[in-house]
Motif scaffolding. Structure first.
Motif, PDB file in Angstrom:
ATOM      1  N   TRP A 282      43.305  31.765  41.392  1.00 22.66           N
ATOM      2  CA  TRP A 282      42.445  31.908  40.218  1.00 22.66           C
ATOM      3  C   TRP A 282      42.958  30.965  39.144  1.00 22.66           C
ATOM      4  O   TRP A 282      44.157  30.888  38.872  1.00 22.66           O
ATOM      5  CB  TRP A 282      42.491  33.352  39.728  1.00 22.66           C
ATOM      6  N   ASP A 283      42.039  30.217  38.513  1.00 19.04           N
ATOM      7  CA  ASP A 283      42.395  29.272  37.454  1.00 19.04           C
ATOM      8  C   ASP A 283      42.076  29.871  36.090  1.00 19.04           C
ATOM      9  O   ASP A 283      40.974  30.360  35.864  1.00 19.04           O
ATOM     10  CB  ASP A 283      41.621  27.964  37.629  1.00 19.04           C
ATOM     11  N   ALA A 284      43.030  29.773  35.177  1.00 20.86           N
ATOM     12  CA  ALA A 284      42.863  30.308  33.824  1.00 20.86           C
ATOM     13  C   ALA A 284      42.199  29.308  32.892  1.00 20.86           C
ATOM     14  O   ALA A 284      41.848  29.652  31.776  1.00 20.86           O
ATOM     15  CB  ALA A 284      44.222  30.714  33.262  1.00 20.86           C
ATOM     16  N   GLY A 285      42.038  28.085  33.310  1.00 20.58           N
ATOM     17  CA  GLY A 285      41.473  27.050  32.448  1.00 20.58           C
ATOM     18  C   GLY A 285      42.563  26.121  31.941  1.00 20.58           C
ATOM     19  O   GLY A 285      43.725  26.519  31.834  1.00 20.58           O
ATOM     20  N   SER A 286      42.198  24.906  31.645  1.00 15.94           N
ATOM     21  CA  SER A 286      43.191  23.877  31.324  1.00 15.94           C
ATOM     22  C   SER A 286      43.991  24.147  30.046  1.00 15.94           C
ATOM     23  O   SER A 286      45.075  23.630  29.880  1.00 15.94           O
ATOM     24  CB  SER A 286      42.516  22.511  31.232  1.00 15.94           C
ATOM     25  N   SER A 287      43.473  24.935  29.130  1.00 10.63           N
ATOM     26  CA  SER A 287      44.200  25.180  27.880  1.00 10.63           C
ATOM     27  C   SER A 287      44.912  26.533  27.867  1.00 10.63           C
ATOM     28  O   SER A 287      45.527  26.890  26.873  1.00 10.63           O
ATOM     29  CB  SER A 287      43.233  25.099  26.695  1.00 10.63           C
ATOM     30  N   ASN A 288      44.852  27.271  28.954  1.00 14.60           N
ATOM     31  CA  ASN A 288      45.438  28.617  29.000  1.00 14.60           C
ATOM     32  C   ASN A 288      46.626  28.669  29.950  1.00 14.60           C
ATOM     33  O   ASN A 288      46.554  29.277  31.012  1.00 14.60           O
ATOM     34  CB  ASN A 288      44.397  29.645  29.436  1.00 14.60           C
ATOM     35  N   LYS A 289      47.731  28.061  29.581  1.00 16.77           N
ATOM     36  CA  LYS A 289      48.915  28.104  30.434  1.00 16.77           C
ATOM     37  C   LYS A 289      49.674  29.406  30.196  1.00 16.77           C
ATOM     38  O   LYS A 289      49.922  29.785  29.057  1.00 16.77           O
ATOM     39  CB  LYS A 289      49.811  26.901  30.174  1.00 16.77           C
ATOM     40  N   VAL A 290      50.018  30.061  31.296  1.00 12.12           N
ATOM     41  CA  VAL A 290      50.666  31.371  31.243  1.00 12.12           C
ATOM     42  C   VAL A 290      51.763  31.413  32.296  1.00 12.12           C
ATOM     43  O   VAL A 290      51.608  30.855  33.381  1.00 12.12           O
ATOM     44  CB  VAL A 290      49.637  32.497  31.542  1.00 12.12           C
ATOM     45  N   ASN A 291      52.851  32.089  31.994  1.00 12.25           N
ATOM     46  CA  ASN A 291      53.853  32.361  33.018  1.00 12.25           C
ATOM     47  C   ASN A 291      53.406  33.622  33.751  1.00 12.25           C
ATOM     48  O   ASN A 291      53.789  34.732  33.401  1.00 12.25           O
ATOM     49  CB  ASN A 291      55.247  32.547  32.408  1.00 12.25           C
ATOM     50  N   PHE A 292      52.575  33.435  34.761  1.00 11.18           N
ATOM     51  CA  PHE A 292      52.034  34.572  35.505  1.00 11.18           C
ATOM     52  C   PHE A 292      53.126  35.345  36.242  1.00 11.18           C
ATOM     53  O   PHE A 292      52.938  36.509  36.586  1.00 11.18           O
ATOM     54  CB  PHE A 292      50.968  34.099  36.500  1.00 11.18           C
TER      55      PHE A 292
END
Length: 120
Positions: A35-45
């Motif tokens: 699943w991609d969060a989008g290019s501006s939503n970087k998260v340490n999943f």
């Protein structure tokens, strides 16, 4: 158009176990769905128990270099195959046999094996 190559689900799980903590745009769910969060939503999943950060192969290789001083290199052979070398502190510790799977697949194997070394 060239697309970034993401690590496999198995490699992502091993990265989490090895302490990978770099924010990413993508994650794997427990069933292996990416699943991609989008290019501006970087998260340490990897902060969450039930999902796994899904970095690109390039980001995973950089993390290994910067955090563990492990370099995974893919080298083309004359016959069209590739080998991977794993270096630690600039010394070769693993070199694969030639593989015909293609550059990205061989890099994936090298990343997987390098992460296995960290977990030992």
């Amino acid at each position: 158009m060239i697309k970034e190559q993401f690590v496999s689900f198995d490699t992502a799980k091993m990265l989490k176990e090895a302490g990978f903590d770099v924010p990413c745009n993508s994650q794997y769910m427990q069933n292996g769905f990416r699943w991609d969060a989008g290019s501006s939503n970087k998260v340490n999943f990897n902060e969450y128990e039930t999902v796994f950060s899904c970095p690109t192969q390039a980001l995973a290789a950089r993390w290994l270099r910067e955090v563990y001083d492990i370099d995974v290199t893919v080298i083309p052979c004359e016959d069209g195959s590739y080998v991977y070398d794993i270096l630690h502190e600039k010394k070769r510790i693993i070199s694969s046999a030639p593989m015909k799977e293609g550059y990205e697949k061989v890099l994936e194997y090298g990343l997987f094996m390098a992460i296995k070394l960290i977990k030992k």
